[in-house]
Enzyme design. Structure first.
Site: not given
Length: 259
Positions: A75, A143, A147
C-alpha cells in the site's frame, strides 16, 4: 535510466539522510528533527477486494493479482510528521490526513490523469507491478505525491525500499501463518502472537491490524512501525516501534483469493 538499487541498508540510509538532513556525528538529533519513524502499510489483497462496494480494476482482473500469491502487497511507506512541518504548527493528525498535499494541493481529476507514469527501469517497473496491484488505479502516483514528493525523496529509492521491506515481511513466519489460514477465521491475538514469534517478543506493539466489512472482521491491511534510524536493520526487533492499535474484531477472517 539506471535503477536506484543499493540494497536495503544503503537505500535506508539515503532515505533517512534526505528526510533528516546531512548525516553528522549527531545523528540522533538529526533524526529527532526529521522523521521519527515510518509506517509500512501492506494490504491483504483478498480482504481488501472483498470489502469494496465498487471493486477497483486490480480486484476485477486476475492478471493483476499475481503479487497476492506472495502474501501481502504494497500500500505505502508513510513517514511520520517531519520536524519542519511540526515547527510550522502541523499536527500529527493533519499530517496523517493530508501529508504532502499540505504543501501542494491534491490535483483534480484523479492521479491517472493528473500525474504521468513513473519512468522507471523495466526491472523496477516489473517488481512494482507485482508488489503493488493498485498501480492499475495509479496508487503508486498517489502514494508518492502524498508521502514523499515534498520530502525530496527520489521515487526510485522510495519504491525500491518499500519493495525490499515488503519482501522481508512476506518471507517471515508471520506471513506463513497468515497464508496457512487463508479462507478461515483466527483470533486477533493469534495474529499478534504470530508476529511476535517471527519478529521478537514485545514487537506486537509495532503491528497495527486493519479490518473492514461488517463488524470489522475481515483483514484488509497490516501496518508496521519502523524506526527511521533503524530502517536498514529491519526486520530486527530493535528496528520496530509501537503504533496505535488497529481496528479488528476479536476474531478475524482471512479471505482467500477467488481466482
Amino acid at each position: 535510466m539506471m535503477r536506484w538499487k543499493c540494497g536495503l541498508g544503503g537505500v535506508g540510509l539515503v532515505l533517512w539522510s534526505l528526510l533528516s538532513g546531512p548525516v553528522t556525528a549527531d545523528e540522533t538529533t538529526l533524526a529527532a528533527e526529521g522523521v521519527a519513524h515510518y509506517t509500512l502499510a501492506l494490504t491483504w489483497h483478498p480482504g481488501f477486494c472483498q470489502t469494496q462496494g465498487n471493486p477497483p480494476r486490480e480486484c476485477r482482473e486476475p492478471s493483476l493479482q499475481a503479487g497476492a500469491d506472495d502474501g501481502f502487497v504494497l500500500h505505502g511507506l508513510w513517514p511520520s510528521l517531519p520536524e519542519r512541518f511540526a515547527d510550522d504548527g502541523v499536527t500529527r493528525q493533519r499530517w496523517w490526513e493530508k501529508g504532502c498535499f499540505l504543501k501542494r494541493p491534491r490535483a483534480d481529476g484523479g492521479f491517472c490523469r493528473a500525474h504521468a507514469p513513473f519512468d522507471f527501469e523495466e526491472s523496477l517497473d516489473d517488481e512494482l507491478d507485482r508488489a503493488m496491484p493498485g498501480r492499475a488505479s495509479c496508487l503508486d502516483r498517489y502514494e508518492y505525491a502524498k508521502h514523499a514528493a515534498c520530502l525530496s525523496l527520489p521515487a526510485e529509492a522510495y519504491f525500491d525500499t518499500a519493495i525490499d521491506l515488503l519482501e522481508l515481511v512476506n518471507a517471515s513466519a508471520f506471513v506463513d501463518y497468515v497464508m496457512i489460514h487463508r479462507g478461515s477465521e483466527v483470533p486477533r491475538n493469534a495474529l499478534i502472537q504470530a508476529f511476535e514469534a517471527a519478529f521478537g517478543e514485545g514487537t506486537g506493539r509495532a503491528l497495527s491490524l486493519q479490518c473492514n466489512g461488517r463488524g470489522n472482521r475481515v483483514l484488509t491491511e497490516v501496518r508496521i512501525g519502523i524506526d527511521a534510524e533503524r530502517l536498514d536493520d529491519f526486520p530486527q526487533s530493535s528496528s520496530l516501534v509501537p503504533l496505535r492499535r488497529g481496528r479488528c474484531a476479536p476474531r478475524v477472517s482471512i479471505s482467500a483469493l477467488s481466482h
